[in-house]
Design a protein around this motif. Structure first.
Motif, short mmCIF file in Angstrom:
data_model
loop_
_atom_site.label_atom_id
_atom_site.label_comp_id
_atom_site.label_asym_id
_atom_site.label_seq_id
_atom_site.Cartn_x
_atom_site.Cartn_y
_atom_site.Cartn_z
N ASP A 12 0.77 -22.12 -43.28
CA ASP A 12 0.05 -23.46 -43.45
C ASP A 12 0.76 -24.33 -44.35
N VAL A 13 1.32 -23.88 -45.36
CA VAL A 13 2.18 -24.45 -46.42
C VAL A 13 3.24 -25.28 -45.50
N ARG A 15 3.62 -25.84 -42.56
CA ARG A 15 3.11 -26.97 -41.56
C ARG A 15 2.84 -28.09 -42.31
N GLN A 16 2.02 -27.97 -43.28
CA GLN A 16 1.88 -29.17 -44.12
C GLN A 16 3.25 -30.13 -44.36
N THR A 19 4.38 -32.02 -41.41
CA THR A 19 3.57 -33.03 -41.06
C THR A 19 3.50 -34.11 -42.18
N ALA A 21 2.06 -33.90 -45.03
CA ALA A 21 0.72 -33.73 -45.93
C ALA A 21 1.34 -33.26 -47.18
N LEU A 22 2.12 -32.49 -47.29
CA LEU A 22 2.75 -32.13 -48.76
C LEU A 22 3.98 -32.56 -48.78
N ASP A 26 4.79 -32.23 -54.89
CA ASP A 26 3.44 -32.12 -54.97
C ASP A 26 3.07 -30.90 -55.32
#
Length: 309
Positions: A12-13, A15-16, A19, A21-22, A26
């Motif tokens: 998930d990290v 993936r972020q 995209t 998102a991260l 951060d």
């Protein structure tokens, strides 16, 4: 094949990152926050962060936490073992204990957080016990006592208790480290003791009783605070906070509590409905008032002893 729980967090990290998102620099959630979000054990969340660090996806930044690698850190460039200091090690250890709990703390774990060989740390810290001593010393220094105390012994004791409570809240593991039967010569912890004992001079209590009062005040604060770490551990292990836990187990609890064998408990429970929020800050404030009221009443019954101004 089922994906391991820690791997789901790792994926998930990543993936972020893909995209946007991260982004580099951060800050990631703490180990405890990841455990809560994903409803996994603390060790599972810690494993995920270690895996990400080993793959170079994230890095530990002193006094900041775990951040996405590849960008400037908020404290400058990452430092290596060449300028490793004892304070840097201790602050990294505090971050581990804050995020993952005291059971997760080890010299090896701190070395992993710093991205350094284990043996490089032993040149500065001889053992885990020494490390815990230094962690407590730094933690207590975060809430210094004022140079000028307020008027009256009660106000001074109240201030000391509240400052100590703030330290324990910020570092829940600390309540398990402090030992009243085997006290350590920590200057910052002794400053609290000195403050309380000076305040009690106004009451003209004998030395032995003044020392007992000091110990009792400290153990009251510590006794409430030790539940902070226990609750954090429980959340990490179960993925549920105390309210969620009670909701899930309420029927079973009520079936036992209202069986007729505990009539006084049953009456109080009936008065608490539709709910009761166990707030540790409220518990501390009420307990401190009751504790100080009791001491004040005890002093009032003793001729020649001072009441608070």
């Amino acid at each position: 094949m089922a994906i391991a729980p820690y791997q789901r967090i790792v994926d998930d990290v990543k993936r972020q990152l893909r995209t946007g998102a991260l982004r580099p620099g951060d800050r990631l959630p703490s180990t405890r926050e990841l455990a809560r979000q994903w409803k996994v054990a603390l060790a599972t969340a810690a494993h995920a962060l270690r895996t990400l660090a080993q793959e170079g996806v994230v890095k530990a930044v002193p006094r900041v936490g775990t951040v996405v690698a590849g960008g400037p850190s908020r404290s400058g460039a990452t430092r290596g073992s060449a300028d490793l200091t004892r304070e840097r090690i201790v602050r990294a250890a505090i971050a581990v204990a804050d995020d993952e709990g005291l059971p997760a703390l080890s010299i090896r774990g701190v070395a992993a957080k710093l991205g350094l060989p284990v043996m490089s740390l032993y040149r500065h810290v001889a053992s885990k016990d020494v490390l815990l001593f230094m962690m407590a010393e730094i933690a207590f220094a975060e809430e210094p006592l004022p140079a000028k105390p307020p008027a009256g012994w009660r106000a001074q004791l109240e201030l000391a208790a509240r400052l100590e409570w703030r330290v324990f809240k910020r570092h829940p593991w600390l309540a398990r480290v402090v030992n009243i039967t085997r006290p350590q010569p920590q200057e910052n912890a002794l400053a609290f003791a000195n403050w309380v004992l000076r305040a009690l001079e106004e009451t003209r209590l004998p030395a032995q009783e003044a020392m007992r009062v000091h110990v009792l005040l400290h153990t009251f604060v510590q006794g409430v605070a030790v539940n902070l770490e226990s609750e954090a551990d429980a959340v990490a292990q179960t993925g549920m906070n105390d309210e969620e836990f009670m909701q899930r187990n309420l029927d079973t609890f009520l079936r036992v509590a209202t069986s007729g064998r505990f009539p006084h408990m049953e009456r109080v429970l009936a008065g608490l409905r539709p709910g009761f929020d166990l707030d540790f800050d409220e518990l501390f404030e009420m307990g401190l008032r009751v504790w100080l009221d009791g001491l004040e009443a005890r002093l009032a019954r003793r001729p020649g002893l001072s009441k608070p101004r």
